[in-house]
Design a protein around this motif. Structure first.
Motif, mmCIF file in Angstrom:
data_model
loop_
_atom_site.group_PDB
_atom_site.id
_atom_site.type_symbol
_atom_site.label_atom_id
_atom_site.label_comp_id
_atom_site.label_asym_id
_atom_site.label_seq_id
_atom_site.Cartn_x
_atom_site.Cartn_y
_atom_site.Cartn_z
ATOM 1 N N ASP A 151 1.062 -1.096 -0.362
ATOM 2 C CA ASP A 151 -0.026 -0.020 -0.239
ATOM 3 C C ASP A 151 1.022 1.492 0.223
ATOM 4 O OD1 ASP A 151 -2.335 -1.983 0.588
ATOM 5 O OD2 ASP A 151 -2.797 -1.377 1.983
ATOM 6 N N GLU A 157 -2.629 4.043 -3.972
ATOM 7 C CA GLU A 157 -2.568 4.245 -2.104
ATOM 8 C C GLU A 157 -3.380 2.158 -2.115
ATOM 9 O OE1 GLU A 157 -3.565 5.151 0.897
ATOM 10 O OE2 GLU A 157 -3.066 6.247 -0.284
ATOM 11 N N THR A 158 -3.493 1.454 -2.652
ATOM 12 C CA THR A 158 -4.229 0.143 -2.203
ATOM 13 C C THR A 158 -2.866 -0.800 -3.769
ATOM 14 O OG1 THR A 158 -6.067 0.799 -2.257
ATOM 15 C CG2 THR A 158 -5.479 -1.580 -2.547
ATOM 16 N N LYS A 161 -2.459 -7.671 -2.609
ATOM 17 C CA LYS A 161 -2.944 -8.174 -1.726
ATOM 18 C C LYS A 161 -2.185 -9.792 -1.260
ATOM 19 C CE LYS A 161 -5.421 -4.508 -0.276
ATOM 20 N NZ LYS A 161 -5.184 -4.043 1.103
ATOM 21 N N GLY A 334 -9.344 -7.316 -4.058
ATOM 22 C CA GLY A 334 -8.376 -5.900 -4.195
ATOM 23 C C GLY A 334 -8.414 -5.200 -6.452
ATOM 24 N N SER A 335 -7.136 -4.642 -6.553
ATOM 25 C CA SER A 335 -6.996 -4.163 -8.232
ATOM 26 C C SER A 335 -6.592 -4.985 -8.834
ATOM 27 C CB SER A 335 -6.155 -2.533 -7.909
ATOM 28 O OG SER A 335 -4.951 -3.125 -8.047
#
Length: 392
Positions: A151, A157-158, A161, A334-335
């Motif tokens: 992160d 920001e993300t 995961k 998650g992205s």
């Protein structure tokens, strides 16, 4: 410090060590010929000992030091500045060190399955040592130690995961296994069946139990998140076991013991990265797919690509870990950019550095044993022992 969290992570640390010793040793040992079983035990046991010392000396500092985005630095070598009162979150930092040490033990030990029955013992130790410090520890820092994939890193920001090691453990070990399998070449005799399927089942059962510490412990707390991680881990393992056995029955007419327990490991590897982000229904889906997909990956690598990844490390751990990492994005936890991008970055890094390490170590100590040693078996040739003395 939180007493409940501390008590649970102490138990989880023991469970993860139990995965390697004796779980992985028995799982892998049962799959080889009788003349090589002790060499497999020796590889796993010696790696566990060596990684423990190296993690204490330098690995933990590289992975969880404060050095920067790419390298943790050497500020925590030999646990400098850390005592019983130093905290990491709600845990004593020395306990966090020990928990992470068990991950650093099992990751290079997983690679053992790719090179059994034909590799030099000196090569195993030197390669594993350099690989843990130069591949595993930096990747751990990038994802779990606040590095550039976490992160706030390159994905914004993300970050990526990876709850318990789909990338950190399973992708890295799987790719390194594939590298060594290709560089070694095939065994002289690839047709001999596992000498003791009973060992395989017992080892897989120990891995399954230990995985509760692996995934449940990665919550680093005694709370509902740990309970959910443990639950989804079990559901995925059980489902993948059944779909692997069913797919075997459909394709070959019989479901095997070795098959169903290999399905267990495929389900466990696949849920590992997602176990902190999904619920039971998602775990059921991940396990159902993993049992069939990893079995097809075995067929692809072994029969189509003709690569002798002896105990299917990449097909089960590598493919499973990658699949689970992707499913985090598929289920919206998650992205896509972070999940896929991190898989590619870590995959390329692991591939390149593993090849370099193997080439360099090969200049120091032989990669492969000679033909006579391979024919006679590594137990007697390399270690002077037999697993089974039929004359006694």
């Amino acid at each position: 410090m939180n007493g409940a969290d501390t008590a649970w992570i102490i138990v989880a640390t023991a469970l993860v060590l139990f995965m390697t010793l004796p779980g992985l040793a028995l799982f892998y040992g049962g799959l080889v010929r009788a003349r090589n079983v002790l060499s497999v035990f020796m590889h796993v046991y010696a790696i566990a000992c060596l990684m423990s010392v190296l993690w204490f000396a330098v690995g933990y500092s590289v992975a969880f030091g404060d050095g920067g985005a790419y390298w943790g630095g050497l500020g925590k070598m030999f646990l400098m500045g850390i005592d019983a009162d130093t905290l990491s979150g709600t845990l004593p930092e020395v306990l966090f060190f020990a928990f992470q040490m068990t991950f650093a033990i099992i990751t290079p030990a997983l690679i053992v399955g790719a090179y059994v029955e034909r590799i030099g013992f000196g090569f195993v130790l030197l390669f594993s040592a350099l690989w843990m410090v130069l591949v595993y520890a930096p990747v751990t820092h990038w994802i779990w130690g606040g590095g550039f994939l976490a992160d706030g890193g390159i994905f914004g920001e993300t970050g990526v995961k990876d709850f318990a090691g789909g990338i950190v453990v399973h992708e890295t070990a799987g790719i390194a296994a594939l590298v060594l399998a290709v560089m070694l070449g095939a065994r002289k005799n690839k047709t001999t069946p596992p000498h003791n399927p009973g060992y395989v089942m017992i080892g897989a059962a120990m891995l399954w139990v230990g995985w509760f510490g692996f995934n449940g412990g990665s919550q680093l707390a005694a709370d509902g998140g740990a309970a959910m991680a443990l639950t989804v881990t079990h559901i995925s393992a059980a489902t993948a076991s059944l779909t692997w056995a069913l797919w075997e029955k459909i394709k070959y007419g019989k479901a095997s013991l070795v098959g169903i327990v290999t399905g267990t490991i495929a389900g466990l590897a696949s849920i590992t990265p997602a176990s902190g982000f999904v619920g039971p229904i998602e775990a059921l889906i991940i396990g159902a797919v993993a049992g069939i997909m990893c079995q097809e990956a075995v067929n692809l690598i072994r029969n189509k690509a003709k690569i002798d990844d002896t105990l299917d490390v990449f097909a089960v751990h590598g493919v499973g870990g990658i699949f689970g990492t992707i499913m985090i994005a598929a289920f919206g936890a998650g992205s896509w950019a972070a999940q896929l991008g991190s898989l590619v970055i870590v995959g390329v890094f692991t591939l390149v550095v593993s090849v370099i390490i193997a080439k360099v170590v090969g200049l120091i100590t032989p990669l492969r044993v000679d033909e006579e040693t391979e024919t006679n078996g590594l137990d007697l040739s390399a270690h002077g022992e037999r697993a089974y003395d039929h004359n006694s």
